[in-house]
Design a protein around this motif. Structure first.
Motif, mmCIF file in Angstrom:
data_model
loop_
_atom_site.group_PDB
_atom_site.id
_atom_site.type_symbol
_atom_site.label_atom_id
_atom_site.label_comp_id
_atom_site.label_asym_id
_atom_site.label_seq_id
_atom_site.Cartn_x
_atom_site.Cartn_y
_atom_site.Cartn_z
ATOM 1 N N ASN A 197 -0.667 5.375 -10.331
ATOM 2 C CA ASN A 197 -1.206 6.735 -10.345
ATOM 3 C C ASN A 197 -2.627 6.809 -9.773
ATOM 4 O OD1 ASN A 197 -1.003 9.505 -10.838
ATOM 5 N ND2 ASN A 197 -1.956 9.324 -12.875
ATOM 6 N N ASN A 200 0.812 -1.217 0.000
ATOM 7 C CA ASN A 200 0.000 0.000 0.000
ATOM 8 C C ASN A 200 0.847 1.270 0.000
ATOM 9 O OD1 ASN A 200 -2.553 -1.162 -0.045
ATOM 10 N ND2 ASN A 200 -2.631 -1.408 2.174
ATOM 11 N N THR A 215 -3.119 7.779 -6.348
ATOM 12 C CA THR A 215 -2.915 8.396 -5.039
ATOM 13 C C THR A 215 -3.903 9.543 -4.855
ATOM 14 O OG1 THR A 215 -1.231 9.853 -5.978
ATOM 15 C CG2 THR A 215 -0.479 7.782 -4.996
ATOM 16 N N GLY A 216 -3.980 10.033 -3.611
ATOM 17 C CA GLY A 216 -4.843 11.167 -3.324
ATOM 18 C C GLY A 216 -6.202 10.748 -2.802
ATOM 19 N N ASN A 233 -9.744 7.789 -5.936
ATOM 20 C CA ASN A 233 -8.548 6.949 -5.828
ATOM 21 C C ASN A 233 -8.493 6.201 -4.508
ATOM 22 O OD1 ASN A 233 -7.616 7.605 -8.357
ATOM 23 N ND2 ASN A 233 -6.286 9.268 -7.661
ATOM 24 N N GLU A 234 -9.033 6.790 -3.440
ATOM 25 C CA GLU A 234 -9.092 6.082 -2.155
ATOM 26 C C GLU A 234 -9.953 4.828 -2.279
ATOM 27 O OE1 GLU A 234 -8.658 9.322 1.410
ATOM 28 O OE2 GLU A 234 -10.495 9.398 0.237
ATOM 29 N N PRO A 268 0.045 2.339 -5.138
ATOM 30 C CA PRO A 268 -0.801 3.428 -5.652
ATOM 31 C C PRO A 268 -0.004 4.423 -6.498
ATOM 32 C CG PRO A 268 -1.317 2.975 -3.353
ATOM 33 C CD PRO A 268 -0.080 2.204 -3.668
ATOM 34 N N GLN A 269 1.247 4.697 -6.120
ATOM 35 C CA GLN A 269 2.077 5.592 -6.926
ATOM 36 C C GLN A 269 2.396 4.957 -8.277
ATOM 37 O OE1 GLN A 269 2.624 4.876 -3.736
ATOM 38 N NE2 GLN A 269 2.457 6.847 -2.658
ATOM 39 N N SER A 280 3.403 1.815 -1.865
ATOM 40 C CA SER A 280 4.027 2.140 -3.148
ATOM 41 C C SER A 280 3.196 1.801 -4.389
ATOM 42 C CB SER A 280 5.391 1.448 -3.263
ATOM 43 O OG SER A 280 5.280 0.056 -3.005
ATOM 44 N N THR A 300 0.253 2.248 6.893
ATOM 45 C CA THR A 300 -0.332 3.549 6.588
ATOM 46 C C THR A 300 -0.643 4.318 7.862
ATOM 47 O OG1 THR A 300 -1.316 2.599 4.597
ATOM 48 C CG2 THR A 300 -2.196 4.708 5.351
ATOM 49 N N VAL A 356 -7.911 2.085 -4.217
ATOM 50 C CA VAL A 356 -6.949 1.401 -3.350
ATOM 51 C C VAL A 356 -7.680 0.451 -2.410
ATOM 52 C CG1 VAL A 356 -5.240 1.706 -1.509
ATOM 53 C CG2 VAL A 356 -5.244 3.250 -3.471
#
Length: 620
Positions: free
Chosen positions: A139, A131, A141-142, A146-147, A135-136, A133, A384, A150
């Motif tokens: 692309n 978790n 993230t944020g 995007n939440e 998401p980066q 890395s 996290t 993930v």
């Protein structure tokens, strides 16, 4: 339906008319678990055992079954059974005096089942580290959509485990057996982690984990059953609890893998996800060498193979014959009372037949409480959470490693306590502590002044204390309790339903926590789950019944006591006595009679205030 209900009611009433031997001590329990073999005279029991052996391709063991049936009829006083051979008496005495005695094959099979449990823990902690890395990489993230993406990638294995995997358990078990089903799911869980390491988009990773979840759900519903069906009653709780011990061992090993590969750059998350194939591969190879579950073989009318399987799992033929024949006697009664003929009627019975419905209440409570307590917000998102309170990514991985290590260390003592203190008592004791520690962890997040150690230290401390309480209670109990409470005929359906509950709500937790953390803050999320701990405690008090040191077959009678009567007794008799005795130290109050106990249980006369009674148990 009316005829079936009458048959069930007659079955329940007959169980309360079992004949007690004159030399057996009276129990002061309100409802007594009797031995069905005591309905008949010793001579008739021997004759029936001989007939059973001769009619099921076991004629060479007819005399052994005759002696074993008498031992099963009066297990506590086996020395009085006539015609037992000296080596048989010695074997029974050694078993009685050495609780953990068993052949190597029993231990091999139990440990292998435990390795199967490690796959789940490793899978969820691989994504815990990833978790930080993946998401980066994709692309996503944020905040906002995007939440949810993930969360969906993390949650999908649990949603498909509950919605699909758990419910294909019955056909897989039916056609391939316990061992075959475990092999198939282990193969799935070997391939999918490797595939996830090669994903090129979050959608591909989502699809791979979709398939992985199916394997997890089917495995989770079968391995605990397989373990429970192999284990002797006296240590079934501890041996079946290897499931939870190795789930947390898998969590710890997953965190170890996360730390080991942390410096591999952009591929670290791929290695973290892919490493989970290791325990699944060991399970896939090792299951080939285990015997099939004797109770599964019995259910499929392979009686001779079932006994030969028992011979591999017990230390002496007299012990194997005793356990096997007693299982067979109760199984025939289950067939008369709960004759569900196909998948759908057996599933229906889990909600309509009173005895099975009560077991379903208890198992569902245990499984749901595991998600309500909030442990999995730590298991899924600890890295996290720790970065949110000020740790670097590396420090968060090491803090998560400590979390995994604590689960392993403090699950081990429960191996020795669960068959002494009991499943229900451990849960009732630990849930209030879990509530307090989780709430304290959430409030500690509010501290924003002072050194980094003074800000982060209390959060980590209370999370660790919460984890200790969980490891001593709800953690080991949930799957172990669920695997043992259903009758043999409905065991796959019952376990499938409660595994669905557990995994579905694990998925809900996983998909909602990223957004919950953003909207409610970490403090609000922790406070929410702290409150759910109190609700879970009340549910445990009402619906979970004690099952320690009873055979899987005797549990049929434990759940024959109506729920209303059980709750009334616990609320008005048992709980007040406990408070007076242990909180106010009023030792003069005599212990009340138990509501459920074995007919072989010894009771001191000082505990008896009223004459013992063994009233017929209602089927309502």
């Amino acid at each position: 339906m009316a005829e079936k209900a009458k048959a069930q009611e007659a079955h329940l009433e007959n169980r309360n008319d079992y004949v007690n031997d004159d030399n057996e001590k009276s129990s002061t329990a309100i409802h007594v678990i009797h031995n069905p073999l005591k309905r008949e005279s010793p001579e008739q029991v021997v004759a029936d055992a001989h007939a059973f052996a001769n009619n099921h391709n076991l004629g060479e063991y007819a005399d052994l079954f005759g002696r074993a049936a008498l031992v099963a009829r009066d297990q506590k006083h086996f020395q009085n059974v006539p015609n037992l051979l000296p080596e048989e008496i010695a074997a029974l005495q050694y078993e009685r005096d050495h609780k953990w005695h068993g052949p190597k094959m029993l231990w091999y099979s139990i440990v292998l089942c435990a390795v199967g449990a490690a796959t789940q823990g490793w899978d969820q902690t691989g994504s815990n580290g990833a978790n930080l890395s993946f998401p980066q990489e994709f692309n996503i993230t944020g905040e906002g959509a995007n939440e949810w993406k993930v969360g969906a990638v993390n949650a999908i294995i649990f949603l498909t485990a509950g919605l699909i995997g758990a419910f294909i358990t019955d056909p897989l078990n039916h056609y391939f057996g316990r061992r075959g089903e475990i092999f198939i799911t282990a193969a799935c869980l070997t391939a999918t982690p490797i595939a996830s390491g090669f994903a090129k988009s979050w959608q591909t990773l989502f699809a791979i984990r979709f398939v992985m979840g199916i394997g997890i759900g089917a495995k989770n519903a079968t391995v605990p059953i397989f373990s429970a069906e192999l284990a002797p009653a006296r240590v079934r709780g501890a041996l079946t609890m290897f499931w939870q011990l190795w789930v947390v061992a898998g969590i710890f090993l997953g965190f170890c893998a996360n730390v080991i590969v942390k410096d591999t750059g952009r591929i670290s998350w791929r290695l973290q996800l892919g490493s989970a194939f290791i325990p699944a591969f060991i399970l896939m190879i090792g299951i080939y060498f285990t015997p099939e579950s004797p109770r599964w073989l019995m259910k499929h009318k392979k009686y001779d193979k079932a006994f030969r399987s028992f011979l591999k799992l017990r230390a002496h033929p007299i012990i194997a014959a005793r356990d096997y024949y007693y299982s067979y006697i109760i199984y025939t009664e289950e067939q008369a009372a709960y004759p569900g003929s196909n998948y759908f009627t057996r599933m229906r019975d889990c909600f309509t037949v009173p005895r099975i419905r009560r077991a379903n209440y208890g198992a569902s409570t245990a499984m749901l409480a595991q998600q309500m307590c909030g442990i999995n917000i730590i298991s899924f998102y600890s890295s996290t959470i720790f970065t949110d309170v000020g740790y670097t990514d590396v420090q968060a991985l090491y803090a998560s490693l400590g979390y995994g290590a604590i689960q392993v260390v403090f699950t081990i003592p429960t191996l020795f306590m669960i068959d002494v203190f009991g499943r229900r008592r451990l849960c009732l004791i630990t849930f209030p502590f879990m509530c307090v520690f989780l709430l304290a962890a959430g409030l500690s997040v509010l501290k924003t002044t002072g050194s980094q150690a003074s800000r982060i230290g209390p959060v980590v401390l209370f999370i660790y204390l919460f984890t200790i309480a969980y490891s001593l209670g709800e953690g080991p109990v949930a799957f172990q309790y669920s695997a043992e409470v259903f009758p043999t005929i409905q065991r796959e359906q019952g376990m499938a339903f409660v595994v669905f509950i557990n995994n579905f709500f694990a998925g809900v937790l996983s998909i909602t926590f990223p957004r919950m953390r953003s909207v409610m803050t970490t403090t609000g999320a922790f406070g929410f789950y702290a409150g759910l701990n109190l609700i879970a405690w009340f549910m445990v008090f009402c619906f979970i019944r004690e099952t320690k040191q009873l055979t899987l077959e005797e549990l049929d009678q434990v759940f024959s006591v109506p729920t209303s009567e059980y709750i009334k007794y616990e609320a008005t008799v048992s709980a007040p006595w406990f408070w007076k005795r242990y909180l106010f130290f009023q030792k003069q109050h005599p212990k009340p009679p138990a509501i459920i106990a074995s007919a072989d249980t010894d009771y001191s006369p000082k505990y008896s205030e009223t004459p013992p009674r063994t009233a017929p148990v209602s089927a309502a």
